[in-house]
Write an enzyme that holds these catalytic residues in place. Sequence first.
Site, PDB file in Angstrom:
ATOM      1  N   CYS A  84       0.666  -0.921   0.024  1.00 48.16           N
ATOM      2  CA  CYS A  84       0.168   0.070  -0.248  1.00 48.16           C
ATOM      3  C   CYS A  84       0.660   1.490   0.021  1.00 48.16           C
ATOM      4  O   CYS A  84       1.591   1.558  -1.270  1.00 48.16           O
ATOM      5  CB  CYS A  84      -1.105  -0.220   0.756  1.00 48.16           C
ATOM      6  SG  CYS A  84      -2.353   0.895   0.666  1.00 48.16           S
ATOM      7  N   HIS A 170      -4.105  -4.774   0.273  1.00 48.81           N
ATOM      8  CA  HIS A 170      -3.148  -5.423   1.135  1.00 48.81           C
ATOM      9  C   HIS A 170      -3.290  -7.428   1.051  1.00 48.81           C
ATOM     10  O   HIS A 170      -3.810  -7.853   1.143  1.00 48.81           O
ATOM     11  CB  HIS A 170      -4.538  -5.277   2.318  1.00 48.81           C
ATOM     12  CG  HIS A 170      -4.218  -4.160   3.352  1.00 48.81           C
ATOM     13  ND1 HIS A 170      -3.216  -2.823   4.257  1.00 48.81           N
ATOM     14  CD2 HIS A 170      -4.383  -2.681   2.439  1.00 48.81           C
ATOM     15  CE1 HIS A 170      -3.330  -2.323   4.165  1.00 48.81           C
ATOM     16  NE2 HIS A 170      -3.590  -1.199   3.311  1.00 48.81           N
ATOM     17  N   GLU A 172      -2.204  -9.265   3.539  1.00 47.22           N
ATOM     18  CA  GLU A 172      -3.274  -9.915   4.837  1.00 47.22           C
ATOM     19  C   GLU A 172      -4.641  -9.541   5.090  1.00 47.22           C
ATOM     20  O   GLU A 172      -5.365  -9.867   6.524  1.00 47.22           O
ATOM     21  CB  GLU A 172      -1.819  -8.973   6.082  1.00 47.22           C
ATOM     22  CG  GLU A 172      -2.914  -7.778   6.212  1.00 47.22           C
ATOM     23  CD  GLU A 172      -2.561  -6.524   4.988  1.00 47.22           C
ATOM     24  OE1 GLU A 172      -2.753  -5.749   5.900  1.00 47.22           O
ATOM     25  OE2 GLU A 172      -1.726  -6.362   4.024  1.00 47.22           O
TER      26      GLU A 172
END
Length: 194
Positions: A84, A170, A172
């Site tokens: 990001c 992202h 995660e």
Amino acid sequence: MKIFFIDNFDSFSYNLVYELECLGYEVAVYQNDIDPSYLMGLMNEEPKTPLLFISPGPGNPNSSGNLLKIIAMAKKKFPILGVCLGLQALAQSYGAKIIRSKEIVHGKATTIALKKHAVFKGLGESMVVGRYHSLMASGLPKNLEVIAEHDNIPMAIVNEEDKILAYQFHPESIMTLQGRALLEQSVGFLRELS
């Protein structure tokens, strides 16, 4: 491979640290206000080449502490993986502009197109990812290859010669269904380049 993780004061940072630790990596976390020379000294002391991981974060690369200085000192010396804000800072370090995206997304699942690349091996031609951003990289130089995109927004960039890899989305996020596999392949890819 030890991972030196730059936390850009973001709530997602420790989710990423957790994912990396689940993959068996030793992770040392430092915030972006660390002295860049001190950090480089720590990284140079490692017996095996470590990886620098740049977390997401609020704001833009220019308002992120010593992040751009850290990148300038680490680039071409250590493999770097960014997420990001990490992608935006790496892109800016190569001369790209960081601009406001057409669409502000904070928690949106998006299907992105993947180009054939080692980091995406076995993950298909597209991938559902979690996006949280209002800025994007624009005007990328030729030495940054876009390997995934959505609506003309770079979603993944790579420079193999400099051992740079970054994602706008992202990995995660619970919305990134193959995120852990992607993180594992990403660190493995950069380790092989080192």
